[in-house]
Design a protein around this motif. Sequence first.
Motif, PDB file in Angstrom:
ATOM      1  N   ASN A  34      23.980 -12.746  57.707  1.00  0.00           N
ATOM      2  CA  ASN A  34      25.401 -13.087  57.843  1.00  0.00           C
ATOM      3  C   ASN A  34      25.829 -13.248  59.300  1.00  0.00           C
ATOM      4  O   ASN A  34      26.711 -12.536  59.806  1.00  0.00           O
ATOM      5  CB  ASN A  34      26.282 -12.043  57.148  1.00  0.00           C
ATOM      6  CG  ASN A  34      26.062 -12.020  55.650  1.00  0.00           C
ATOM      7  OD1 ASN A  34      25.746 -13.044  55.040  1.00  0.00           O
ATOM      8  ND2 ASN A  34      26.199 -10.856  55.038  1.00  0.00           N
ATOM      9  N   VAL A  35      25.213 -14.205  59.967  1.00  0.00           N
ATOM     10  CA  VAL A  35      25.549 -14.505  61.362  1.00  0.00           C
ATOM     11  C   VAL A  35      26.658 -15.560  61.378  1.00  0.00           C
ATOM     12  O   VAL A  35      26.441 -16.701  60.989  1.00  0.00           O
ATOM     13  CB  VAL A  35      24.318 -15.025  62.120  1.00  0.00           C
ATOM     14  CG1 VAL A  35      24.693 -15.363  63.560  1.00  0.00           C
ATOM     15  CG2 VAL A  35      23.199 -14.005  62.082  1.00  0.00           C
ATOM     16  N   TYR A  36      27.838 -15.154  61.829  1.00  0.00           N
ATOM     17  CA  TYR A  36      28.981 -16.065  61.835  1.00  0.00           C
ATOM     18  C   TYR A  36      29.488 -16.380  63.240  1.00  0.00           C
ATOM     19  O   TYR A  36      30.450 -17.135  63.390  1.00  0.00           O
ATOM     20  CB  TYR A  36      30.133 -15.472  61.020  1.00  0.00           C
ATOM     21  CG  TYR A  36      29.853 -15.388  59.542  1.00  0.00           C
ATOM     22  CD1 TYR A  36      29.922 -16.513  58.729  1.00  0.00           C
ATOM     23  CD2 TYR A  36      29.490 -14.182  58.963  1.00  0.00           C
ATOM     24  CE1 TYR A  36      29.657 -16.442  57.375  1.00  0.00           C
ATOM     25  CE2 TYR A  36      29.217 -14.085  57.605  1.00  0.00           C
ATOM     26  CZ  TYR A  36      29.311 -15.218  56.812  1.00  0.00           C
ATOM     27  OH  TYR A  36      29.037 -15.138  55.469  1.00  0.00           O
ATOM     28  N   ASN A  37      28.893 -15.801  64.263  1.00  0.00           N
ATOM     29  CA  ASN A  37      29.370 -16.062  65.622  1.00  0.00           C
ATOM     30  C   ASN A  37      28.207 -15.950  66.605  1.00  0.00           C
ATOM     31  O   ASN A  37      27.161 -15.386  66.290  1.00  0.00           O
ATOM     32  CB  ASN A  37      30.491 -15.099  66.004  1.00  0.00           C
ATOM     33  CG  ASN A  37      30.094 -13.651  65.813  1.00  0.00           C
ATOM     34  OD1 ASN A  37      29.197 -13.149  66.481  1.00  0.00           O
ATOM     35  ND2 ASN A  37      30.763 -12.960  64.869  1.00  0.00           N
ATOM     36  N   HIS A  38      28.423 -16.499  67.799  1.00  0.00           N
ATOM     37  CA  HIS A  38      27.330 -16.553  68.776  1.00  0.00           C
ATOM     38  C   HIS A  38      27.017 -15.168  69.343  1.00  0.00           C
ATOM     39  O   HIS A  38      25.889 -14.921  69.781  1.00  0.00           O
ATOM     40  CB  HIS A  38      27.673 -17.535  69.903  1.00  0.00           C
ATOM     41  CG  HIS A  38      28.719 -17.051  70.847  1.00  0.00           C
ATOM     42  ND1 HIS A  38      28.424 -16.337  71.984  1.00  0.00           N
ATOM     43  CD2 HIS A  38      30.063 -17.176  70.810  1.00  0.00           C
ATOM     44  CE1 HIS A  38      29.540 -16.054  72.628  1.00  0.00           C
ATOM     45  NE2 HIS A  38      30.545 -16.538  71.941  1.00  0.00           N
ATOM     46  N   GLU A  39      27.989 -14.241  69.307  1.00  0.00           N
ATOM     47  CA  GLU A  39      27.713 -12.895  69.803  1.00  0.00           C
ATOM     48  C   GLU A  39      26.634 -12.214  68.952  1.00  0.00           C
ATOM     49  O   GLU A  39      25.718 -11.573  69.474  1.00  0.00           O
ATOM     50  CB  GLU A  39      28.988 -12.044  69.800  1.00  0.00           C
ATOM     51  CG  GLU A  39      30.019 -12.459  70.834  1.00  0.00           C
ATOM     52  CD  GLU A  39      31.016 -13.475  70.302  1.00  0.00           C
ATOM     53  OE1 GLU A  39      32.029 -13.723  70.979  1.00  0.00           O
ATOM     54  OE2 GLU A  39      30.781 -14.024  69.201  1.00  0.00           O
ATOM     55  N   THR A  40      26.743 -12.356  67.630  1.00  0.00           N
ATOM     56  CA  THR A  40      25.727 -11.779  66.743  1.00  0.00           C
ATOM     57  C   THR A  40      24.383 -12.455  66.964  1.00  0.00           C
ATOM     58  O   THR A  40      23.336 -11.795  66.977  1.00  0.00           O
ATOM     59  CB  THR A  40      26.153 -11.918  65.273  1.00  0.00           C
ATOM     60  OG1 THR A  40      27.432 -11.326  65.082  1.00  0.00           O
ATOM     61  CG2 THR A  40      25.146 -11.245  64.349  1.00  0.00           C
TER      62      THR A  40
END
Length: 267
Positions: A117-123
């Motif tokens: 569940n990677v939804y952003n570049h930080e993750t």
Amino acid sequence: MNLSLGPLLYYWSRDDVLAFYAEARHWPVTRFYLGETVCSRRHLLRLPDWLELAEQLAAAGKEVVLSTQTLIESESDLKTLRRIVDDGRFQIEANEWGAVRLLSAAGVPFVAGPTLNVYNHETLDVLAGLGAQRWLPPVEMSRATLAALLERAPAGMETEVFAYGRLPLAYSARCFTARHYNLPKDDCQFRCLDHADGLLLSTREGEPFLALNGIQTQSAGVYSLIGELPALRELGIASLRLSPQSRHMGSVVEAFETVLAGEPMAA
């Protein structure tokens, strides 16, 4: 852009699984993901069998990735996960964060599966720092969201998208296939074997709604991004994942390969 064959999400007989991969090894697929990702009660192929199959595919010139289980529910599941991490012969797809922790601690590069569940570049940055070299966006991610994320993605991070199959939407500790037959999960009688592509559910109006696959809930429809390949190329997508289905999978692979080669599909 290349083609990957995702992990087998369904429960087929041992003979059917081996026959499927005996045929698939001749398809124009670069990468094979192998292993049980849905339910640890599916024992017709155990880890040594998947490893033997991995050796055979690697000998045929295929890239092989071992996919980990999405829900770890017991010490036995954890023991299998540790054996996969310690094997050392093949790349590994981490489908839950416990697998990420073990792989990172062992210094083993890995693929970040769609269920992280990677939804952003930080993750994505965090995963890259832990050793991820390839990742898959969640199946519900929009093109616009993916494009914005990729603009800030870590350098060298390869992106693979789910491009064909019934969409894996959710997982639960409860087995819905067993529930459909009024059976407890621990005595499911392996009813998933009766549904090679999942158990279809319909609305009261008779419209297709969802597909049950043990503890996994899928879309009722089979989705395809074959008409979106130019847009995916523009985004810089490196690989397309095709999810195994029980029928006509060779024709599906051939169709994708044809379009990737710039040729028109047969009517």
